[in-house]
Design a protein around this motif. Structure first.
Motif, PDB file in Angstrom:
ATOM      1  N   THR A 149     -46.060 -51.180   7.302  1.00  0.00           N
ATOM      2  CA  THR A 149     -47.401 -51.306   7.765  1.00  0.00           C
ATOM      3  C   THR A 149     -48.258 -51.597   6.750  1.00  0.00           C
ATOM      4  OG1 THR A 149     -46.900 -49.262   9.332  1.00  0.00           O
ATOM      5  CG2 THR A 149     -49.130 -49.731   8.764  1.00  0.00           C
ATOM      6  N   PRO A 160     -49.372 -52.554  12.025  1.00  0.00           N
ATOM      7  CA  PRO A 160     -47.771 -52.553  11.808  1.00  0.00           C
ATOM      8  C   PRO A 160     -47.577 -54.044  11.754  1.00  0.00           C
ATOM      9  CG  PRO A 160     -48.778 -51.281  13.820  1.00  0.00           C
ATOM     10  CD  PRO A 160     -49.915 -52.080  13.049  1.00  0.00           C
ATOM     11  N   SER A 208     -53.285 -45.289   8.472  1.00  0.00           N
ATOM     12  CA  SER A 208     -51.948 -46.006   8.353  1.00  0.00           C
ATOM     13  C   SER A 208     -51.006 -45.165   8.055  1.00  0.00           C
ATOM     14  CB  SER A 208     -51.965 -47.005   7.155  1.00  0.00           C
ATOM     15  OG  SER A 208     -53.163 -48.038   7.228  1.00  0.00           O
ATOM     16  N   THR A 262     -47.994 -45.227  11.206  1.00  0.00           N
ATOM     17  CA  THR A 262     -46.759 -45.541  10.706  1.00  0.00           C
ATOM     18  C   THR A 262     -45.719 -44.547  11.342  1.00  0.00           C
ATOM     19  OG1 THR A 262     -47.440 -46.810   9.097  1.00  0.00           O
ATOM     20  CG2 THR A 262     -45.230 -46.053   8.985  1.00  0.00           C
TER      21      THR A 262
END
Length: 122
Positions: free
Chosen positions: A61, A69, A98, A102
């Protein structure tokens, strides 16, 4: 660590290789532009080491203003190195978004029943 890879305990008390999931969260914000060459080199070196291990699945990511991603739980042998064209730092930093995105994406991709370990690299 053995020549077979990462060892764990299977349900019968014997040893069994564990599948490894590596989540790599990479800063692609504008502040990384001055470090682009080092990022490309370090990423390639890290992947080369992972490719020597059996049964490793990789997620990438990138984050800048938004989370992006790139790969979710694919065999590490199929992960291409980053290039000048695929890693272009720009924008702000959305690190926390993020990390959360993820982990949530990987959670959906993990097999049920265990038999794996997860490593998150930020």
């Amino acid at each position: 660590m053995t020549k077979r890879g990462i060892i764990g305990i299977d349900g019968d008390g014997g040893q069994a290789a564990l599948r490894t999931y590596v989540c790599f969260i990479l800063d692609a914000s504008g502040s990384m532009d001055a470090r682009k060459a080092q990022v490309l080199s370090g990423y390639a070196e890290y992947l080369a080491g992972l490719r020597k291990q059996p049964d490793v699945f990789f997620s990438l990511t990138t984050f800048s203003t938004y989370c992006a991603p790139v790969h979710v739980a694919i065999p590490v042998a199929g992960v291409p190195d980053l290039t000048e064209q695929t890693y272009m730092p720009v924008g702000m930093t959305a690190l926390y978004d993020s990390v959360l995105d993820t982990v949530q994406l990987l959670k959906k991709a993990l097999p049920t029943g265990g038999g794996y370990r997860v490593l998150v690299v930020v």
